[in-house]
Scaffold this motif. Structure first.
Motif, short mmCIF file in Angstrom:
data_model
loop_
_atom_site.label_atom_id
_atom_site.label_comp_id
_atom_site.label_asym_id
_atom_site.label_seq_id
_atom_site.Cartn_x
_atom_site.Cartn_y
_atom_site.Cartn_z
N UNK A 4 0.81 -1.22 0.00
CA UNK A 4 0.00 0.00 0.00
C UNK A 4 0.85 1.27 0.00
N UNK A 5 2.16 1.09 0.13
CA UNK A 5 3.05 2.25 0.12
C UNK A 5 4.05 2.20 1.25
N UNK A 6 4.98 3.16 1.26
CA UNK A 6 6.02 3.24 2.30
C UNK A 6 5.40 3.63 3.64
N UNK A 7 5.94 3.03 4.69
CA UNK A 7 5.49 3.36 6.05
C UNK A 7 6.68 3.93 6.84
N UNK A 8 6.65 5.26 7.06
CA UNK A 8 7.66 5.91 7.92
C UNK A 8 7.18 6.06 9.36
N UNK A 9 5.86 5.99 9.53
CA UNK A 9 5.31 6.10 10.87
C UNK A 9 3.80 6.09 10.82
N UNK A 10 3.19 5.62 11.93
CA UNK A 10 1.73 5.58 12.02
C UNK A 10 1.30 6.37 13.24
N UNK A 11 0.42 7.34 13.01
CA UNK A 11 -0.17 8.09 14.11
C UNK A 11 -1.43 7.39 14.58
N UNK A 12 -1.58 7.33 15.91
CA UNK A 12 -2.79 6.75 16.49
C UNK A 12 -3.46 7.86 17.30
N UNK A 13 -4.66 8.29 16.85
CA UNK A 13 -5.33 9.43 17.43
C UNK A 13 -6.49 9.01 18.31
N UNK A 14 -6.46 9.41 19.57
CA UNK A 14 -7.60 9.21 20.46
C UNK A 14 -8.42 10.49 20.39
N UNK A 15 -9.54 10.43 19.64
CA UNK A 15 -10.33 11.63 19.36
C UNK A 15 -11.40 11.83 20.42
N UNK A 16 -11.72 13.11 20.68
CA UNK A 16 -12.76 13.42 21.65
C UNK A 16 -13.34 14.80 21.34
N UNK A 17 -14.55 14.81 20.83
CA UNK A 17 -15.21 16.08 20.50
C UNK A 17 -14.34 16.93 19.59
N UNK A 18 -14.14 18.19 20.03
CA UNK A 18 -13.28 19.12 19.27
C UNK A 18 -11.88 19.21 19.87
N UNK A 19 -11.66 18.51 21.01
CA UNK A 19 -10.41 18.70 21.74
C UNK A 19 -9.19 18.21 20.97
N UNK A 20 -9.42 17.24 20.02
CA UNK A 20 -8.27 16.71 19.30
C UNK A 20 -7.93 17.53 18.05
N UNK A 21 -8.74 18.57 17.79
CA UNK A 21 -8.51 19.35 16.57
C UNK A 21 -7.10 19.94 16.52
N UNK A 22 -6.57 20.50 17.63
CA UNK A 22 -5.19 21.03 17.55
C UNK A 22 -4.18 19.97 17.12
N UNK A 23 -4.41 18.71 17.52
CA UNK A 23 -3.48 17.65 17.12
C UNK A 23 -3.53 17.44 15.61
N UNK A 24 -4.72 17.46 15.05
CA UNK A 24 -4.85 17.31 13.60
C UNK A 24 -4.20 18.49 12.88
N UNK A 25 -4.36 19.67 13.42
CA UNK A 25 -3.76 20.84 12.81
C UNK A 25 -2.24 20.73 12.81
N UNK A 26 -1.70 20.15 13.85
CA UNK A 26 -0.25 19.98 13.92
C UNK A 26 0.23 18.93 12.91
N UNK A 27 -0.59 17.92 12.70
CA UNK A 27 -0.23 16.92 11.69
C UNK A 27 -0.21 17.55 10.30
N UNK A 28 -1.20 18.39 10.03
CA UNK A 28 -1.24 19.07 8.73
C UNK A 28 0.01 19.95 8.56
N UNK A 29 0.38 20.66 9.61
CA UNK A 29 1.57 21.51 9.54
C UNK A 29 2.82 20.68 9.31
N UNK A 30 2.88 19.51 9.93
CA UNK A 30 4.02 18.62 9.75
C UNK A 30 4.14 18.20 8.30
#
Length: 955
Positions: free
Chosen positions: A226-252
Motif C-alpha cells: 500500500x506504500x512506504x510506512x515511515x510512521x503511524x499516528x494513532x489518534x484518540x479523538x474526543x469532540x473538538x479537543x483533538x482538533x489542535x493535534x490534527x492541525x499539527x499533523x497538517x503543519x508537519x
C-alpha cells in the motif's frame, strides 16, 4: 478547574477610574469571604509593578506573593464595566477577572482564562452580556488538553506493517492512561489511512479518557503493497479537543518532514510535532521564577521576543504543547510554565542565534523578578515533603527587621547552612570500645581548635577560641561522659548528655550573657560530636555569599573565609553573643535574631544585609539593589578616604572639636586603636582582667595590665571603667545570690561597694599605672549622688595617701550615665563629678524597658528613641552648666545617623569600636554645627525612634 456561578459575576459595575475599579474588585473578593481587607493593598501593589491588562478589553488583577497571607481560599470574582474604564497603561477595559489564590492555583486560572479569552469575539460578548449566567458559561468552559509527549511515542518498533504500528501506538496510549481497552479494540478493527510522505493515521473515539496522539515508527522505513510506512499516528479523538493535534499533523506534512520521522529521536520528533522545522535553530532554558510564567514575567518575555528582528516560537520542552508565538501574551501565559520546567525556543533565519540568546538570557535573569538557582534534587525533595509544615520564607523585596550585631552593608547571594543531623545509637558497645573513641575525638577537636587559634587574626577571635580549648579540656566534662559510658551509653550519647547538662546548668545561673556563653559550650560539644558521627558541614560556594544559619558558634565564625563571606545572618542569637563579637572583630556585617523564617530562604537568593540598621531584604528589586550598590560604593570610598585621614583631629566641617576615642575590651588592643586614629581610649572595660583570673588580680598584676594600654597610648587619655560585673556577668570568686532580675540587681558600682577593698585596689592600680599621663576613671551604673560619694571617698583618700610623684596627677573621676535616674539627677551629679560618659546601650534598655538581647524586642531598643535623646540632652545641659565634658561610649556613638544628633545635643566625645574610629571622624567632617543642631531639634520633636530615623533620612 475554574467554575463560576451567577453569584460570582457582578454586572453593570461603574468606576471613575482604574483605582476605583480595583477597590471595587477587592471589596467583591472580601464580601465573598475569599480575602480579608489587606488584600486590597496587594492588588494595588501588583498593578504598580506592571499592568495586568490581558487583552481583548479584559484585565486580570491579582495580588502580590506577599499579599497571599490575606487570601482565605482560592477563587475569582468577575466585574463587568459596560461603559469601560481607561486602564493606567492606556488600554480600555470592560471586564475585570479578579483572582485570589493561596499558592500557585492562579497559574491554572490564568492558563484557562487565556484559552477562553483567545477565542474571537468573546471579549465583546462578555462586555455586552446582560445575564450573569452567560458570563459564567463563557468563562467556565473547561479546556481539555490533548496530549502528545515522550510517553505516547513508540519509536523504532519492530513492526511489519502499518496495522501493527497502529496497535503499538494504541497500546502506548493505554499504558499512558489516555484510553481503555475498547479503544485498542477499535483501532485493531480499523485500517490506517495514508496521509502522504510515508505517514499513516488510525483513529477512534471509543474508550477515550483524554484526547491524545501516539506515533509508532518502524526500525527502518517499511515498503508495503500500500506504500512506504515511515510512521503511524494513532489518534484518540474526543469532540473538538483533538482538533489542535490534527492541525499539527497538517503543519508537519506541509513542512515535508514526514519522510524523516523514522530516523529521529524522541526530542526531535516532539520538536517536529510542536511545529519546529528541521532548519530552525533552538535553545532551551529553565524557568526560575518562583511562581512560574504568570502575567508579569510573561509580559516581560513577550516584550523581549517582540524586540527581536525575527519571529520566535516557544513551547514546553517536556510536554506535548505546540510551539506558540513568543510574541503573544495569551499564548505564553497559556503554556502554564512552572518553576523548574524547561522552555524551548526556536527561530529561523539570519540572526536566529542572537535572538534566541536574548530571550534565554532574559528568562535566566528572571524576567524582571529576583530568582534563585534551581537545585533539582532539593526542589524535588521539597515537593516530596510538601505535606510537612514549613515556615513561609521572608517575602521578596521587603525589609525584615532583626538585631544589628556588626555594622556594614553586604549585597550577595545566600548560602543557608542548616544544622547538621547527628544520628547515633543511644547504647554503646562497652567501655573498651567507647572510651577510646571519645578520647580520640576530643584530641582531634583540640587539634582543630589549636589550628584555628594559630590562623585566627588575633584579639577577640584568638581569645574566645582559646577559651573553647579550655572548655574542651575540662576534666569534669570528660568524667561525666566516662561515667555515662560506664552506664552503657555510646560515646556520642554520653558526650552530648554531659555537654547538654553543663550548658543547661550554666543557662540557669543568670540571664542573657550566660545563656550565650552556654552556646559556646554547645559549640565545643558539637565539634566533638561531629567527629564521632563523621558529620561534616556542607561546603560553601566559591563565590562571595551571605551566610545564613540557625546560630553560629565562635569557631564557626573563626573558620569563615572573610574573602568570600560578605555578611552573616542568624535566626537566633543576640548582639552580645560571642559570634556577634567575633563578627565585629573580623569586620563582617552581621544581623542576628531574625527568626526561623530566614532558614526557609533558598540558596542563591540575593539579599541586602544592613548590619548598622539590623535589617535584611531578600530578593530586592532592581531599583532597591541599585540604591544599595550605590550606598556600598559610597561606603567603600568613604572608608578609603577615612583611613587616609584617620590621624586628623575629630572636628566638624566648621571646626567644632569632638574627640573620637576607642572602646576597648582588652589592654592588648590599645596599640591597634592608636593605629586606627583613636585620640584616646573612651572606655576600657576592666572586667576582662578580673574574668581572666581564678581570684581577684592583685595590685601588681593590675598595674602591669593597665600600664600596657597607657604605654601604647603615648600620652593620649585613658578612660577606664571600674569593675562592672554582677547580675548578668558574675565572677566565680565573687558569688552573688541568684536574682529574679539580674539587670536590676547587684551589679556595677553597687556590687563593688559591697567589697570596697576590691574597688580600692583597682583605683590604686590605675592611679599608679598612669603616672605622667592623663587618666579618667568612671564609675558604672551610678543611680544618684550618694553612690558616687561613697566611691569618691575611697578615691580622695588614695589621692591623699599616694605621693604626687607616684600617681597620676592629670586625673578625673566621672560616672557613666546608664540608668534614667542619673540622667534625671544630672544637675546634682554635675556639681561634683568631673565628667559624664553616656552608656547608650544600657540607658536605652532601662529607659524603654526592653532587654537589648531579647530575640523579639531587641530591634525596638533603638538609642535614637526621643526619650533616650531627651535624657542625653538633660545630661549635656547639666554638665556644660558646670563646665564639665560629656562623652558617649555606647553603640549609638558610631551610628552614622545618630552622630550629627549627638553633636547637635552638645556631646564632646564619641567613643566607638576601634574599627569605627576613621569612619566616625569622616562623618564629623561631613556636618557643621548648625546642621547638627537642626537635626537634634528635629529628632527631639518626634514621637518614636522610627519617626526619628524617617525624619532624619528625609531631611
Amino acid at each position: 478547574m475554574l467554575t463560576l456561578g451567577q453569584d460570582d459575576i457582578l454586572l453593570d459595575c461603574q468606576a471613575r477610574d482604574w483605582r476605583e475599579a480595583l477597590d471595587a474588585a477587592a471589596q467583591a473578593l472580601q464580601t465573598a469571604g475569599l480575602v480579608d481587607a489587606g488584600y486590597r493593598q496587594g492588588l494595588h501593589a501588583r498593578e504598580a509593578q506592571s499592568s495586568t491588562f490581558l487583552g481583548n478589553a479584559i484585565a486580570i488583577p491579582h495580588g502580590t506573593p506577599e499579599s497571599r497571607q490575606h487570601v482565605k481560599r482560592t477563587g475569582v470574582r468577575v466585574l463587568q464595566f459596560p461603559r469601560g474604564i481607561e486602564w493606567h497603561d492606556g488600554n480600555r477595559v470592560h471586564v475585570l477577572v479578579t483572582i485570589a489564590a493561596q499558592n500557585d492555583e492562579h497559574l491554572d486560572i490564568l492558563r484557562q482564562l487565556t484559552h477562553v479569552l483567545d477565542r474571537d469575539g468573546v471579549a465583546e460578548r462578555l462586555a455586552a452580556a446582560s445575564d450573569s449566567g452567560e458570563v459564567a458559561a463563557l468563562l467556565s468552559k473547561a479546556v481539555v488538553e490533548a496530549r502528545v509527549d515522550a510517553a505516547t511515542l513508540c519509536l523504532g518498533f519492530p513492526g511489519h506493517d502499518a496495522a501493527e504500528l497502529a496497535l503499538a501506538g494504541a497500546a502506548r496510549l493505554r499504558q499512558a492512561g489516555c484510553v481503555a481497552s475498547e479503544f485498542v479494540a477499535a483501532i485493531a478493527a480499523a485500517s490506517p489511512q495514508p496521509l502522504g510522505q510515508g505517514l499513516w493515521l488510525a483513529s477512534a473515539e471509543r474508550g477515550v479518557g483524554q484526547p491524545a496522539l501516539a506515533l509508532a515508527t518502524p526500525e527502518a522505513p517499511l515498503a508495503t503493497p500500500l506504500g512506504t510506512v515511515n510512521g503511524v499516528f494513532c489518534l484518540a479523538a474526543q469532540g473538538e479537543a483533538h482538533r489542535p493535534l490534527l492541525e499539527r499533523l497538517v503543519a508537519l506534512l506541509d513542512s515535508g518532514a514526514g519522510e524523516t520521522l523514522a530516523g529521529l529521536c524522541e526530542a526531535e520528533v516532539l520538536a517536529r510535532l510542536a511545529g519546529e522545522s528541521a532548519t530552525a535553530q533552538t535553545a532551551t532554558v529553565r524557568v526560575l521564577n518562583a511562581h512560574g510564567l504568570h502575567a508579569r514575567p510573561a509580559k516581560q518575555l513577550v516584550q523581549v521576543a517582540r524586540a527581536q528582528p525575527l519571529a520566535i516560537k516557544v513551547r514546553l520542552a517536556e510536554g506535548s504543547a505546540a510551539a506558540v508565538s513568543a510574541a503573544s501574551l495569551t499564548k505564553v501565559i497559556g503554556l502554564g510554565a512552572r518553576r523548574g520546567q524547561m522552555l524551548q525556543f526556536s527561530a529561523e533565519g539570519q540572526g536566529a542565534e542572537t535572538a534566541l540568546a536574548a530571550v534565554c538570557d532574559a528568562v535566566s535573569a528572571g524576567l524582571g523578578e529576583k530568582v534563585a538557582p534551581f537545585d533539582e534534587s532539593r526542589e524535588h525533595a521539597a515537593v516530596a515533603s510538601a505535606a510537612a509544615p514549613r515556615l513561609e520564607p521572608l517575602p521578596a523585596d521587603t525589609p525584615h527587621q532583626a538585631v544589628a550585631a556588626s555594622p556594614g552593608l553586604a549585597i550577595a547571594p545566600l548560602f543557608v547552612m542548616r544544622t547538621p543531623r547527628f544520628d547515633y545509637p543511644r547504647q554503646g558497645q562497652g567501655t573498651s570500645h567507647e572510651i577510646p573513641r571519645l578520647e580520640q575525638a576530643i584530641a582531634e577537636g583540640q587539634a582543630q581548635l589549636e589550628a584555628l587559634v594559630k590562623r585566627a587574626p588575633g584579639g577577640e577571635v584568638a581569645e574566645i577560641l582559646s577559651m573553647h580549648e579550655e572548655m574542651l579540656d575540662d576534666p569534669e566534662l570528660h568524667q561525666a561522659a566516662r561515667d555515662a559510658i560506664d552506664d552503657g551509653l555510646s560515646a556520642e550519647a554520653a558526650w552530648w548528655d554531659a555537654i547538654d547538662t553543663a550548658a543547661h546548668a550554666q543557662e540557669m545561673l543568670a540571664d542573657r550573657l550566660l545563656a550565650e556563653r552556654a552556646a559556646d559550650l554547645r559549640d565545643v560539644g558539637r565539634r566533638v560530636l561531629g567527629i564521632l558521627c563523621q558529620v561534616t558541614l556542607p561546603e560553601p560556594p566559591a563565590h562571595p555569599y551571605i551566610l545564613v544559619a540557625d546560630d553560629l558558634g565562635p569557631s564557626d565564625v573563626a573558620r569563615l573565609d572573610t574573602a568570600r563571606v560578605r555578611g552573616l545572618l542568624t535566626a537566633r542569637g543576640g548582639a552580645t553573643a560571642h559570634s556577634a563579637i567575633l563578627a565585629r572583630a573580623l569586620g563582617i556585617p552581621a544581623v542576628v535574631g531574625a527568626g526561623d523564617r530566614v532558614l526557609s530562604l533558598d540558596n542563591g537568593v540575593e539579599m541586602i544585609l544592613d548590619g548598622e540598621r539590623g535589617r535584611v531584604i531578600p530578593a530586592p528589586s532592581a531599583e532597591r539593589r541599585s540604591r544599595a550598590e550605590l550606598r556600598l560604593k559610597e561606603h567603600e570610598a568613604r572608608e578609603r578616604e577615612a583611613w587616609e585621614a584617620r590621624f586628623e583631629e575629630g572636628r566638624t566641617r566648621d571646626g567644632q572639636r569632638v574627640e573620637v576615642a576607642a572602646n576597648l575590651g582588652n589592654t592588648a588592643h590599645a596599640a591597634d586603636a592608636v593605629e586606627r586614629g583613636a585620640e584616646g581610649v573612651g572606655l576600657l572595660r576592666t572586667e576582662f582582667l578580673f574574668m581572666a583570673h581564678a581570684s581577684a588580680p592583685d595590685l601588681d598584676t593590675q598595674i602591669a595590665e593597665y600600664r600596657e594600654a597607657i604605654t601604647a597610648l603615648e600620652g593620649r587619655p585613658l578612660v577606664a571603667r571600674t569593675l562592672d560585673v554582677g547580675g548578668d556577668k558574675p565572677l566565680p570568686y565573687w558569688p552573688v545570690p541568684q536574682e529574679d532580675n539580674p539587670f536590676l540587681g547587684l551589679r556595677g558600682i553597687r556590687l563593688a561597694l559591697t567589697q570596697p577593698e576590691v574597688l580600692e585596689t583597682q583605683l590604686r592600680a590605675l592611679l599608679i599605672a598612669a603616672v605622667g599621663t592623663p587618666l579618667r576613671i568612671m564609675l558604672p551604673m551610678v543611680k544618684d549622688i550618694a553612690e558616687f560619694r561613697q566611691a569618691k571617698a575611697i578615691y580622695d583618700r588614695l589621692l591623699a595617701e599616694l605621693p604626687a610623684t607616684e600617681r597620676a596627677t592629670d586625673v578625673q573621676l566621672g560616672v557613666m550615665i546608664e540608668v534614667p535616674s542619673s540622667a534625671l539627677l544630672a544637675p546634682s551629679l554635675a556639681a561634683e563629678v568631673d565628667f559624664f560618659s553616656v552608656g547608650t546601650n544600657d540607658l536605652t534598655q532601662y529607659t524603654l524597658a526592653i532587654d537589648r538581647g531579647h530575640p523579639e524586642l531587641s530591634a525596638q531598643a533603638d538609642g535614637l528613641h526621643p526619650a533616650v535623646l531627651r535624657l542625653i540632652q538633660m545630661t549635656v545641659d547639666a554638665a556644660h552648666a558646670q563646665g564639665k565634658w560629656v562623652g558617649v561610649c555606647g553603640e549609638l556613638a558610631s551610628d552614622a545617623t545618630a552622630v550629627p544628633v549627638l553633636v547637635g545635643l552638645g556631646v564632646d566625645e564619641l567613643s566607638v569600636s576601634a574599627r569605627q574610629v576613621p569612619l566616625v571622624k569622616a562623618r564629623l567632617r561631613d556636618i557643621d554645627l548648625a546642621e547638627a543642631r537642626a537635626q537634634a531639634e528635629l529628632a527631639l520633636a518626634q514621637a518614636t525612634s522610627e519617626a526619628v530615623r524617617d525624619a532624619l533620612e528625609a531631611r
